[in-house]
Design a protein around this motif. Structure first.
Motif, PDB file in Angstrom:
ATOM      1  N   PRO A   1     -13.026 -66.948   7.986  1.00 61.29           N
ATOM      2  CA  PRO A   1     -13.029 -67.595   6.676  1.00 61.29           C
ATOM      3  C   PRO A   1     -11.937 -68.667   6.619  1.00 61.29           C
ATOM      4  N   PRO A   2     -12.051 -69.638   5.697  1.00 61.14           N
ATOM      5  CA  PRO A   2     -11.026 -70.670   5.584  1.00 61.14           C
ATOM      6  C   PRO A   2      -9.642 -70.057   5.355  1.00 61.14           C
ATOM      7  N   ASP A   3      -8.658 -70.605   6.029  1.00 54.90           N
ATOM      8  CA  ASP A   3      -7.255 -70.177   5.892  1.00 54.90           C
ATOM      9  C   ASP A   3      -7.009 -68.717   6.283  1.00 54.90           C
ATOM     10  N   HIS A   4      -7.839 -68.157   7.152  1.00 56.77           N
ATOM     11  CA  HIS A   4      -7.665 -66.792   7.649  1.00 56.77           C
ATOM     12  C   HIS A   4      -7.817 -66.781   9.170  1.00 56.77           C
ATOM     13  N   ALA A   5      -7.300 -65.742   9.772  1.00 58.34           N
ATOM     14  CA  ALA A   5      -7.481 -65.537  11.215  1.00 58.34           C
ATOM     15  C   ALA A   5      -8.919 -65.087  11.477  1.00 58.34           C
ATOM     16  N   PRO A   6      -9.451 -65.357  12.658  1.00 54.62           N
ATOM     17  CA  PRO A   6     -10.798 -64.888  13.003  1.00 54.62           C
ATOM     18  C   PRO A   6     -10.875 -63.370  13.000  1.00 54.62           C
ATOM     19  N   LEU A   7     -12.025 -62.834  12.615  1.00 54.11           N
ATOM     20  CA  LEU A   7     -12.263 -61.396  12.569  1.00 54.11           C
ATOM     21  C   LEU A   7     -13.318 -61.019  13.599  1.00 54.11           C
ATOM     22  N   ASN A   8     -12.982 -60.092  14.482  1.00 51.22           N
ATOM     23  CA  ASN A   8     -13.881 -59.624  15.524  1.00 51.22           C
ATOM     24  C   ASN A   8     -15.014 -58.833  14.874  1.00 51.22           C
ATOM     25  N   GLN A   9     -16.266 -59.283  15.081  1.00 51.69           N
ATOM     26  CA  GLN A   9     -17.436 -58.619  14.521  1.00 51.69           C
ATOM     27  C   GLN A   9     -18.140 -57.731  15.533  1.00 51.69           C
ATOM     28  N   GLY A  10     -17.664 -57.755  16.773  1.00 50.09           N
ATOM     29  CA  GLY A  10     -18.245 -56.888  17.784  1.00 50.09           C
ATOM     30  C   GLY A  10     -18.801 -57.645  18.975  1.00 50.09           C
ATOM     31  N   GLN A  11     -19.145 -56.869  19.973  1.00 54.22           N
ATOM     32  CA  GLN A  11     -19.699 -57.419  21.207  1.00 54.22           C
ATOM     33  C   GLN A  11     -21.148 -57.802  21.007  1.00 54.22           C
TER      34      GLN A  11
ATOM     35  N   TYR B   1     -17.475 -62.679   2.958  1.00 52.72           N
ATOM     36  CA  TYR B   1     -17.195 -64.095   2.738  1.00 52.72           C
ATOM     37  C   TYR B   1     -18.468 -64.911   2.528  1.00 52.72           C
ATOM     38  N   LYS B   2     -18.321 -66.014   1.782  1.00 54.37           N
ATOM     39  CA  LYS B   2     -19.447 -66.907   1.527  1.00 54.37           C
ATOM     40  C   LYS B   2     -19.317 -68.215   2.307  1.00 54.37           C
ATOM     41  N   ARG B   3     -18.109 -68.573   2.681  1.00 52.16           N
ATOM     42  CA  ARG B   3     -17.860 -69.760   3.511  1.00 52.16           C
ATOM     43  C   ARG B   3     -17.023 -69.325   4.700  1.00 52.16           C
ATOM     44  N   PHE B   4     -17.486 -69.666   5.899  1.00 55.06           N
ATOM     45  CA  PHE B   4     -16.772 -69.250   7.094  1.00 55.06           C
ATOM     46  C   PHE B   4     -17.340 -69.955   8.314  1.00 55.06           C
ATOM     47  N   ARG B   5     -16.603 -69.882   9.389  1.00 55.42           N
ATOM     48  CA  ARG B   5     -17.076 -70.330  10.693  1.00 55.42           C
ATOM     49  C   ARG B   5     -17.486 -69.071  11.446  1.00 55.42           C
ATOM     50  N   VAL B   6     -18.614 -69.133  12.118  1.00 55.84           N
ATOM     51  CA  VAL B   6     -19.056 -68.032  12.973  1.00 55.84           C
ATOM     52  C   VAL B   6     -19.118 -68.584  14.388  1.00 55.84           C
ATOM     53  N   PHE B   7     -18.575 -67.840  15.347  1.00 53.93           N
ATOM     54  CA  PHE B   7     -18.591 -68.312  16.727  1.00 53.93           C
ATOM     55  C   PHE B   7     -18.585 -67.161  17.711  1.00 53.93           C
ATOM     56  N   ILE B   8     -19.001 -67.483  18.909  1.00 50.71           N
ATOM     57  CA  ILE B   8     -19.047 -66.514  20.011  1.00 50.71           C
ATOM     58  C   ILE B   8     -18.112 -67.004  21.098  1.00 50.71           C
ATOM     59  N   THR B   9     -17.282 -66.096  21.595  1.00 48.34           N
ATOM     60  CA  THR B   9     -16.393 -66.425  22.715  1.00 48.34           C
ATOM     61  C   THR B   9     -16.656 -65.470  23.876  1.00 48.34           C
ATOM     62  N   ALA B  10     -16.290 -65.911  25.067  1.00 50.48           N
ATOM     63  CA  ALA B  10     -16.326 -65.052  26.256  1.00 50.48           C
ATOM     64  C   ALA B  10     -14.933 -64.443  26.400  1.00 50.48           C
ATOM     65  N   GLU B  11     -14.875 -63.128  26.528  1.00 48.04           N
ATOM     66  CA  GLU B  11     -13.585 -62.425  26.552  1.00 48.04           C
ATOM     67  C   GLU B  11     -13.535 -61.391  27.668  1.00 48.04           C
ATOM     68  N   GLN B  12     -12.315 -60.930  27.975  1.00 47.14           N
ATOM     69  CA  GLN B  12     -12.128 -59.880  28.963  1.00 47.14           C
ATOM     70  C   GLN B  12     -12.567 -58.520  28.418  1.00 47.14           C
TER      71      GLN B  12
ATOM     72  N   ALA C   1     -14.083 -56.318  24.612  1.00 47.25           N
ATOM     73  CA  ALA C   1     -14.697 -56.449  23.291  1.00 47.25           C
ATOM     74  C   ALA C   1     -13.745 -56.103  22.149  1.00 47.25           C
ATOM     75  N   GLN C   2     -12.647 -55.415  22.441  1.00 46.41           N
ATOM     76  CA  GLN C   2     -11.721 -55.001  21.390  1.00 46.41           C
ATOM     77  C   GLN C   2     -10.615 -56.012  21.116  1.00 46.41           C
ATOM     78  N   THR C   3     -10.670 -57.170  21.738  1.00 47.92           N
ATOM     79  CA  THR C   3      -9.625 -58.157  21.535  1.00 47.92           C
ATOM     80  C   THR C   3      -9.490 -58.502  20.055  1.00 47.92           C
ATOM     81  N   GLN C   4      -8.269 -58.716  19.600  1.00 44.48           N
ATOM     82  CA  GLN C   4      -8.018 -58.989  18.186  1.00 44.48           C
ATOM     83  C   GLN C   4      -7.950 -60.481  17.863  1.00 44.48           C
ATOM     84  N   MET C   5      -7.801 -61.309  18.888  1.00 40.52           N
ATOM     85  CA  MET C   5      -7.782 -62.761  18.712  1.00 40.52           C
ATOM     86  C   MET C   5      -8.611 -63.390  19.822  1.00 40.52           C
ATOM     87  N   PRO C   6      -9.375 -64.417  19.511  1.00 44.95           N
ATOM     88  CA  PRO C   6     -10.174 -65.063  20.561  1.00 44.95           C
ATOM     89  C   PRO C   6      -9.277 -65.775  21.562  1.00 44.95           C
TER      90      PRO C   6
END
Length: 153
Positions: free
Chosen positions: A95-105, A122-133, A135-140
């Motif tokens: 969401p705007p002005d917030h840290a990304p939230l992990n939604q799962g693998q 949230y009603k406004r936000f960025r949704v994205f997919i990252t490649a990670e080591q 699935a439990q990572t707290q930050m992309p």
């Protein structure tokens, strides 16, 4: 009293009245019902790590007012084939002005398709997919492979 086809009863022609009376109902069901709840599709942009990937986010308002997301991707290479190789893909909502939230693998099948269903308040936000080591990572930390801006309202 028998009514013949094409005859008039109280000034109304019976020929085709059944079809004309049902047509608006069919129209409503065919074009409005599948899109109930304000649903819409947002297309995701591919990142440099997976330029062939395609993704969509189906956005709807849930019964409780939350935003329901149905994320689908295709032509998404396995994370182990990226450079550097990663282990999993993770879906994030930011969401705007917030840290990304992990939604799962988000799992990629043998046909390079993936999907994940989730909700967010949230009603406004960025949704994205990252490649990670993992699935439990707290930050992309890994590369963004697909992303989109969502504004529901």
């Amino acid at each position: 009293m028998a009514v013949q086809r094409g005859s008039t009863l109280r000034g109304t022609t019976l020929r085709g009245t059944t079809l004309r009376g049902v047509a608006p109902l069919i129209f409503c069901l065919a074009f409005i019902w599948p899109f109930g709840g304000g649903g819409r599709t947002v297309h995701m942009m591919a990142g440099n790590a997976t330029p062939a990937a395609q993704g969509t986010v189906q956005v709807k308002t849930g019964d409780n007012g939350n935003t329901t997301l149905d994320v689908k991707a295709k032509a998404l290479a396995p994370p182990s084939s990226l450079s550097p190789a990663e282990n999993v893909y993770v879906l994030w909502v930011q969401p705007p002005d917030h840290a990304p939230l992990n939604q799962g693998q988000i799992w990629v099948d043998g046909d390079q398709n993936a999907e994940l269903h989730t909700r967010t308040p949230y009603k406004r936000f960025r949704v994205f997919i990252t490649a990670e080591q993992n699935a439990q990572t707290q930050m992309p930390e890994g590369p963004r492979v697909l992303s989109a801006e969502v504004a529901r309202g």
